[in-house]
Scaffold this motif. Structure first.
Motif, PDB file in Angstrom:
ATOM      1  N   SER A   1       0.824  -1.214   0.000  1.00  0.00           N
ATOM      2  CA  SER A   1       0.000   0.000   0.000  1.00  0.00           C
ATOM      3  C   SER A   1       0.857   1.264   0.000  1.00  0.00           C
ATOM      4  N   LEU A   2       2.075   1.186   0.494  1.00  0.00           N
ATOM      5  CA  LEU A   2       2.997   2.324   0.408  1.00  0.00           C
ATOM      6  C   LEU A   2       3.422   2.569  -1.035  1.00  0.00           C
ATOM      7  N   LEU A   3       3.489   1.506  -1.808  1.00  0.00           N
ATOM      8  CA  LEU A   3       3.985   1.603  -3.171  1.00  0.00           C
ATOM      9  C   LEU A   3       2.962   2.192  -4.136  1.00  0.00           C
ATOM     10  N   PHE A   4       1.708   1.809  -4.014  1.00  0.00           N
ATOM     11  CA  PHE A   4       0.702   2.210  -4.997  1.00  0.00           C
ATOM     12  C   PHE A   4       0.597   3.718  -5.225  1.00  0.00           C
ATOM     13  N   PRO A   5       0.485   4.543  -4.193  1.00  0.00           N
ATOM     14  CA  PRO A   5       0.291   5.972  -4.472  1.00  0.00           C
ATOM     15  C   PRO A   5       1.510   6.676  -5.057  1.00  0.00           C
ATOM     16  N   VAL A   6       2.702   6.176  -4.769  1.00  0.00           N
ATOM     17  CA  VAL A   6       3.906   6.881  -5.212  1.00  0.00           C
ATOM     18  C   VAL A   6       4.533   6.312  -6.478  1.00  0.00           C
ATOM     19  N   PHE A   7       4.151   5.103  -6.856  1.00  0.00           N
ATOM     20  CA  PHE A   7       4.796   4.458  -7.994  1.00  0.00           C
ATOM     21  C   PHE A   7       4.694   5.273  -9.275  1.00  0.00           C
ATOM     22  N   PRO A   8       3.518   5.795  -9.645  1.00  0.00           N
ATOM     23  CA  PRO A   8       3.464   6.598 -10.881  1.00  0.00           C
ATOM     24  C   PRO A   8       4.383   7.823 -10.849  1.00  0.00           C
ATOM     25  N   SER A   9       4.511   8.458  -9.693  1.00  0.00           N
ATOM     26  CA  SER A   9       5.378   9.638  -9.628  1.00  0.00           C
ATOM     27  C   SER A   9       6.863   9.257  -9.669  1.00  0.00           C
ATOM     28  N   LEU A  10       7.197   8.036  -9.312  1.00  0.00           N
ATOM     29  CA  LEU A  10       8.594   7.597  -9.387  1.00  0.00           C
ATOM     30  C   LEU A  10       9.044   7.351 -10.822  1.00  0.00           C
ATOM     31  N   LEU A  11       8.087   7.150 -11.709  1.00  0.00           N
ATOM     32  CA  LEU A  11       8.445   6.858 -13.093  1.00  0.00           C
ATOM     33  C   LEU A  11       9.176   8.014 -13.769  1.00  0.00           C
ATOM     34  N   LYS A  12       8.933   9.233 -13.320  1.00  0.00           N
ATOM     35  CA  LYS A  12       9.609  10.379 -13.957  1.00  0.00           C
ATOM     36  C   LYS A  12      11.121  10.305 -13.777  1.00  0.00           C
TER      37      LYS A  12
ATOM     38  N   GLU B   1       4.224   8.727 -22.161  1.00  0.00           N
ATOM     39  CA  GLU B   1       5.371   7.857 -21.886  1.00  0.00           C
ATOM     40  C   GLU B   1       5.292   7.285 -20.473  1.00  0.00           C
ATOM     41  N   THR B   2       4.920   8.135 -19.536  1.00  0.00           N
ATOM     42  CA  THR B   2       4.823   7.683 -18.154  1.00  0.00           C
ATOM     43  C   THR B   2       3.724   6.638 -18.011  1.00  0.00           C
ATOM     44  N   THR B   3       2.596   6.862 -18.650  1.00  0.00           N
ATOM     45  CA  THR B   3       1.486   5.914 -18.575  1.00  0.00           C
ATOM     46  C   THR B   3       1.851   4.593 -19.247  1.00  0.00           C
ATOM     47  N   ALA B   4       2.527   4.653 -20.386  1.00  0.00           N
ATOM     48  CA  ALA B   4       2.941   3.434 -21.078  1.00  0.00           C
ATOM     49  C   ALA B   4       3.931   2.641 -20.230  1.00  0.00           C
ATOM     50  N   LEU B   5       4.883   3.332 -19.609  1.00  0.00           N
ATOM     51  CA  LEU B   5       5.854   2.651 -18.755  1.00  0.00           C
ATOM     52  C   LEU B   5       5.161   2.028 -17.551  1.00  0.00           C
ATOM     53  N   TYR B   6       4.240   2.749 -16.955  1.00  0.00           N
ATOM     54  CA  TYR B   6       3.493   2.220 -15.804  1.00  0.00           C
ATOM     55  C   TYR B   6       2.712   0.968 -16.218  1.00  0.00           C
ATOM     56  N   GLY B   7       2.047   1.030 -17.365  1.00  0.00           N
ATOM     57  CA  GLY B   7       1.296  -0.125 -17.847  1.00  0.00           C
ATOM     58  C   GLY B   7       2.187  -1.327 -18.103  1.00  0.00           C
ATOM     59  N   LEU B   8       3.343  -1.081 -18.712  1.00  0.00           N
ATOM     60  CA  LEU B   8       4.287  -2.165 -18.984  1.00  0.00           C
ATOM     61  C   LEU B   8       4.778  -2.811 -17.693  1.00  0.00           C
TER      62      LEU B   8
ATOM     63  N   LEU C   1      10.777  -3.016  -2.419  1.00  0.00           N
ATOM     64  CA  LEU C   1      10.667  -1.655  -1.908  1.00  0.00           C
ATOM     65  C   LEU C   1      12.008  -0.932  -1.923  1.00  0.00           C
ATOM     66  N   LEU C   2      13.080  -1.657  -1.636  1.00  0.00           N
ATOM     67  CA  LEU C   2      14.410  -1.033  -1.655  1.00  0.00           C
ATOM     68  C   LEU C   2      14.819  -0.620  -3.067  1.00  0.00           C
ATOM     69  N   LEU C   3      14.403  -1.378  -4.065  1.00  0.00           N
ATOM     70  CA  LEU C   3      14.773  -1.069  -5.445  1.00  0.00           C
ATOM     71  C   LEU C   3      14.100   0.180  -5.988  1.00  0.00           C
ATOM     72  N   ILE C   4      12.993   0.584  -5.407  1.00  0.00           N
ATOM     73  CA  ILE C   4      12.312   1.764  -5.934  1.00  0.00           C
ATOM     74  C   ILE C   4      12.704   3.038  -5.210  1.00  0.00           C
TER      75      ILE C   4
ATOM     76  N   GLU D   1      18.781   5.391 -16.575  1.00  0.00           N
ATOM     77  CA  GLU D   1      18.774   4.045 -17.142  1.00  0.00           C
ATOM     78  C   GLU D   1      18.881   2.995 -16.041  1.00  0.00           C
ATOM     79  N   THR D   2      19.708   3.278 -15.055  1.00  0.00           N
ATOM     80  CA  THR D   2      19.848   2.366 -13.925  1.00  0.00           C
ATOM     81  C   THR D   2      18.553   2.303 -13.141  1.00  0.00           C
ATOM     82  N   TYR D   3      17.926   3.449 -12.939  1.00  0.00           N
ATOM     83  CA  TYR D   3      16.676   3.470 -12.184  1.00  0.00           C
ATOM     84  C   TYR D   3      15.569   2.757 -12.955  1.00  0.00           C
ATOM     85  N   HIS D   4      15.574   2.890 -14.272  1.00  0.00           N
ATOM     86  CA  HIS D   4      14.605   2.164 -15.095  1.00  0.00           C
ATOM     87  C   HIS D   4      14.753   0.663 -14.855  1.00  0.00           C
ATOM     88  N   ALA D   5      15.990   0.175 -14.841  1.00  0.00           N
ATOM     89  CA  ALA D   5      16.249  -1.248 -14.577  1.00  0.00           C
ATOM     90  C   ALA D   5      15.803  -1.626 -13.169  1.00  0.00           C
ATOM     91  N   CYS D   6      15.992  -0.721 -12.210  1.00  0.00           N
ATOM     92  CA  CYS D   6      15.552  -0.987 -10.840  1.00  0.00           C
ATOM     93  C   CYS D   6      14.030  -1.101 -10.760  1.00  0.00           C
TER      94      CYS D   6
END
Length: 143
Positions: free
Chosen positions: A28-39, A52-59, A99-102, A113-118
């Motif tokens: 539940s900690l992850l859901f609200p912040v995950f979309p904003s982490l994509l930037k 782009e953010t929505t496509a990445l989130y969907g993927l 959780l540590l990876l995000i 690029e590293t964060y994308h892999a994370c």
């Protein structure tokens, strides 16, 4: 006798609810912040655009869903062989690693690029660890 009764006793519900609550709290900690982490996963200099953010989130969510589909039966088989406790503990460790990876790169200094892999790795671990709730529910059924 008494030993036979203990082998068929159901696990104490509070002992099963504690890991379930921990897992659900972490998710539940992850859901609200995950979309904003994509930037942070966008390359430097690329403006953040909704598409782009929505496509990445969907993927990333699809990666997790596919892994849920394939790992739940495997976790069930493994728990039948080695027991539910080790598999449950393993799933909780994977959830913690997810959780540590995000952790945002502003805290780690990671390149986009590293964060994308994370983020991809966190979704993989998330898909592999979702079986913990199924295992805990099965433990309450005594099966």
């Amino acid at each position: 006798g008494r030993a036979n009764f203990r082998s068929h006793a159901k696990p104490a519900l509070p002992l099963l609810l504690a890991p379930a609550a921990l897992y659900l709290f972490s998710v539940s900690l992850l859901f609200p912040v995950f979309p904003s982490l994509l930037k942070f996963a966008l390359p430097a200099g690329v403006p953040e655009r909704g598409a782009e953010t929505t496509a990445l989130y969907g993927l990333l969510q699809q990666i997790k869903a596919v892994l849920d589909l394939f790992t739940l039966p495997v976790l069930g088989r493994v728990s039948d062989y080695v027991g539910r406790k080790p598999v449950t503990l393993w799933c909780l460790v994977l959830a913690l690693l997810q959780l540590l990876l995000i952790t945002p790169p502003s805290r780690t200094g990671a390149a986009p690029e590293t964060y994308h892999a994370c983020l991809v790795a966190s979704r993989v671990l998330g898909g592999m660890s979702d079986g913990v709730l199924v295992l805990l529910f099965a433990s309450t059924q005594g099966g």
